[in-house]
Write a protein that holds these residues in place. Structure first.
Motif, PDB file in Angstrom:
ATOM      1  N   ALA A  75      31.269  35.164  33.483  1.00  0.00           N
ATOM      2  CA  ALA A  75      31.783  36.521  33.719  1.00  0.00           C
ATOM      3  C   ALA A  75      31.809  36.846  35.206  1.00  0.00           C
ATOM      4  CB  ALA A  75      30.929  37.547  32.967  1.00  0.00           C
ATOM      5  N   THR A  76      30.752  36.440  35.927  1.00  0.00           N
ATOM      6  CA  THR A  76      30.689  36.702  37.369  1.00  0.00           C
ATOM      7  C   THR A  76      31.837  36.003  38.094  1.00  0.00           C
ATOM      8  OG1 THR A  76      28.286  36.778  37.164  1.00  0.00           O
ATOM      9  CG2 THR A  76      29.179  36.612  39.395  1.00  0.00           C
ATOM     10  N   ALA A  79      35.129  37.688  37.234  1.00  0.00           N
ATOM     11  CA  ALA A  79      35.267  38.964  37.931  1.00  0.00           C
ATOM     12  C   ALA A  79      35.654  38.742  39.386  1.00  0.00           C
ATOM     13  CB  ALA A  79      33.966  39.760  37.840  1.00  0.00           C
ATOM     14  N   LEU A  80      35.079  37.695  39.996  1.00  0.00           N
ATOM     15  CA  LEU A  80      35.396  37.400  41.399  1.00  0.00           C
ATOM     16  C   LEU A  80      36.825  36.906  41.557  1.00  0.00           C
ATOM     17  CD1 LEU A  80      32.142  35.596  42.556  1.00  0.00           C
ATOM     18  CD2 LEU A  80      33.098  37.669  43.538  1.00  0.00           C
ATOM     19  N   VAL A  81      37.239  36.023  40.652  1.00  0.00           N
ATOM     20  CA  VAL A  81      38.552  35.393  40.786  1.00  0.00           C
ATOM     21  C   VAL A  81      39.669  36.340  40.357  1.00  0.00           C
ATOM     22  CG1 VAL A  81      40.013  33.501  39.982  1.00  0.00           C
ATOM     23  CG2 VAL A  81      37.610  33.076  40.522  1.00  0.00           C
ATOM     24  N   ARG A  83      39.346  39.771  39.454  1.00  0.00           N
ATOM     25  CA  ARG A  83      39.188  41.198  39.794  1.00  0.00           C
ATOM     26  C   ARG A  83      39.708  42.082  38.668  1.00  0.00           C
ATOM     27  NH1 ARG A  83      36.093  42.310  44.416  1.00  0.00           N
ATOM     28  NH2 ARG A  83      35.501  40.186  44.784  1.00  0.00           N
ATOM     29  N   THR A  85      38.765  43.830  35.074  1.00  0.00           N
ATOM     30  CA  THR A  85      37.633  44.192  34.220  1.00  0.00           C
ATOM     31  C   THR A  85      37.854  43.758  32.770  1.00  0.00           C
ATOM     32  OG1 THR A  85      37.422  46.152  35.599  1.00  0.00           O
ATOM     33  CG2 THR A  85      36.103  46.089  33.616  1.00  0.00           C
ATOM     34  N   LEU A  86      39.039  44.040  32.253  1.00  0.00           N
ATOM     35  CA  LEU A  86      39.308  43.737  30.845  1.00  0.00           C
ATOM     36  C   LEU A  86      39.261  42.238  30.583  1.00  0.00           C
ATOM     37  CD1 LEU A  86      39.999  44.784  28.052  1.00  0.00           C
ATOM     38  CD2 LEU A  86      42.411  44.665  28.652  1.00  0.00           C
ATOM     39  N   THR A  88      37.799  39.944  32.321  1.00  0.00           N
ATOM     40  CA  THR A  88      36.432  39.460  32.503  1.00  0.00           C
ATOM     41  C   THR A  88      35.588  39.691  31.254  1.00  0.00           C
ATOM     42  OG1 THR A  88      36.552  39.962  34.856  1.00  0.00           O
ATOM     43  CG2 THR A  88      34.357  39.704  33.912  1.00  0.00           C
ATOM     44  N   THR A  89      35.628  40.908  30.731  1.00  0.00           N
ATOM     45  CA  THR A  89      34.777  41.216  29.581  1.00  0.00           C
ATOM     46  C   THR A  89      35.261  40.491  28.331  1.00  0.00           C
ATOM     47  OG1 THR A  89      36.046  43.252  29.396  1.00  0.00           O
ATOM     48  CG2 THR A  89      33.891  43.430  30.354  1.00  0.00           C
ATOM     49  N   SER A  92      34.711  36.504  28.658  1.00  0.00           N
ATOM     50  CA  SER A  92      33.303  36.090  28.629  1.00  0.00           C
ATOM     51  C   SER A  92      32.671  36.404  27.280  1.00  0.00           C
ATOM     52  CB  SER A  92      32.518  36.738  29.776  1.00  0.00           C
ATOM     53  OG  SER A  92      32.527  38.134  29.657  1.00  0.00           O
ATOM     54  N   MET A  93      33.077  37.501  26.663  1.00  0.00           N
ATOM     55  CA  MET A  93      32.546  37.823  25.336  1.00  0.00           C
ATOM     56  C   MET A  93      33.091  36.858  24.287  1.00  0.00           C
ATOM     57  SD  MET A  93      32.362  41.941  25.608  1.00  0.00           S
ATOM     58  CE  MET A  93      33.088  42.253  24.060  1.00  0.00           C
TER      59      MET A  93
END
Lengths: 100, 275
Positions: A75-76, A79-81, A83, A85-86, A88-89, A92-93
């Motif tokens: 997730a980290t 998020a970095l690559v 940017r 939010t949706l 990422t979550t 990763s989920m």
């Protein structure tokens, strides 16, 4: 008992959210205080998620068996690559529910 | 709530219409509203598992509206812990909202009482993340209302799903729905790491929160958060982070790039580098 708990918890939560929005409270924020507060969101949110990720059944778990940790790292990076939010979550989920 | 409440039209000229701002807030919040669904399901199903009635379970989300506090309180009810301990713990968990309210004070406190009460009730981690954009962006209460209200509705629908599922499915707790909390907060925190001092703040908070959790220190959240904030401020002061920015505008983007790559380096070494 449950209803008493619900209403008293609600009162505590609401007061904590609303109290400092009240203009009648004679509170002035100094420059220093404002700078300090600018760090509140990252600090508080991290303090909430870190134990979920790193502590399993009461002990520190840094092994590859810890799917929380693996997915948190994913997730980290996401998020970095991205940017996003949706993305990422959701990604990763999704990974978490596959490997957990 | 008060979407049709009349308000002086010349006070908030940033958006042409209130509906547009409301919609914009709803859309900005959408990723977080979707991400909160597993967490809401967890809150609903866990309440049923602990022995609350469906009405009580829904009321927790509808009246308290604080995910972390609700889940911790339910865990304490399950363990047979008394009301006073639950309330003191709630106070500890929710105290971060004092900080959010203080940060939002200059923007929300000039508004009429109805707005203050409404936005105060809706002031979650998520709303703070989308609405507190600093001084560069003009604060629009309709934008905040759109974000806050849509999130409230999403949270309550998810809780309802959890209540229904909790009545129907065994061992829902073992699915690891709490990872949703971690995924959401990571997605919220990473973009805020724009300078080295915030990275320091996050790392200190993370380490202390983990240590406190491992030693079962109840006030861990507060200790970790306040220590992280203090460390961030001190680091910025010692390295004169902000002065550099003022002296040379180019240094600003340089600093951001630094934080970015540092954070990336950290992410890849996370398992070893932390404790």
């Amino acid at each position: 008992m449950i209803w008493l708990m619900i209403f008293s918890m609600a009162a505590i939560v609401f007061i904590s959210r609303h109290l400092l929005l009240e203009p009648k409270l004679p509170l002035r924020l100094s420059k220093g205080t404002q700078t300090f507060l600018s760090y509140s969101a990252p600090a508080v949110l991290t303090a909430i998620f870190a134990p979920i990720v790193f502590v399993q059944e009461g002990t520190l778990d840094l092994s590859l068996e810890n799917s929380y940790l693996i997915c948190a790292v994913v997730a980290t990076v996401l998020a970095l690559v991205t940017r996003n939010t949706l993305l990422t979550t959701v990604l990763s989920m999704g990974l978490f529910f596959v490997i957990h | 709530m008060t979407t049709d409440k009349p308000i002086e039209p010349d006070v908030y000229p940033a958006h042409p219409t209130k509906a547009k701002a409301f919609l914009k807030g709803t859309i900005a919040m959408m990723p977080l509203t979707i991400a909160v669904v597993p967490w809401g399901i967890l809150a609903g199903s866990f309440a049923i598992e602990v022995g609350l009635t469906p009405i009580e379970s829904q009321a927790m989300s509808a009246i308290i509206f604080a995910g972390a506090a609700q889940l911790v309180a339910l865990g304490m009810v399950k363990a047979g812990i008394g009301l006073w301990s639950i309330l003191i713990t709630t106070l500890l968990i929710t105290s971060r909202h004092l900080l959010y309210a203080m940060a939002m004070r200059s923007q929300i406190s000039p508004l009429p009482l109805k707005w203050r009460l409404t936005l105060g009730f809706l002031l979650t981690d998520e709303l703070f993340a989308i609405a507190n954009q600093g001084k560069l962006h003009k604060f629009d209460p309709w934008y905040a209302l759109g974000g806050g209200l849509s999130f409230y509705i999403g949270w309550n629908i998810a809780t309802l799903l959890g209540i229904v599922a909790g009545n129907a499915i065994e061992n829902l707790g073992e699915l690891g729905l709490d990872f949703a909390i971690a995924a959401t907060f990571i997605a919220l925190v990473v973009p805020t790491v724009k300078k080295p001092s915030i990275l320091v703040c996050v790392l200190v908070s993370l380490s202390l929160a983990v240590v406190c959790a491992a030693f079962e220190i109840q006030a861990g959240l507060l200790i970790a958060a306040i220590a992280g904030m203090t460390a961030g401020v001190l680091y910025a002061k010692i390295t004169k982070e902000d002065e550099r920015k003022i002296l040379n505008p180019l240094a600003n983007s340089q600093t951001e790039t630094d934080a970015h790559s540092e954070r990336k380096a950290d992410a890849t070494t996370q398992p070893e580098g932390k404790i």
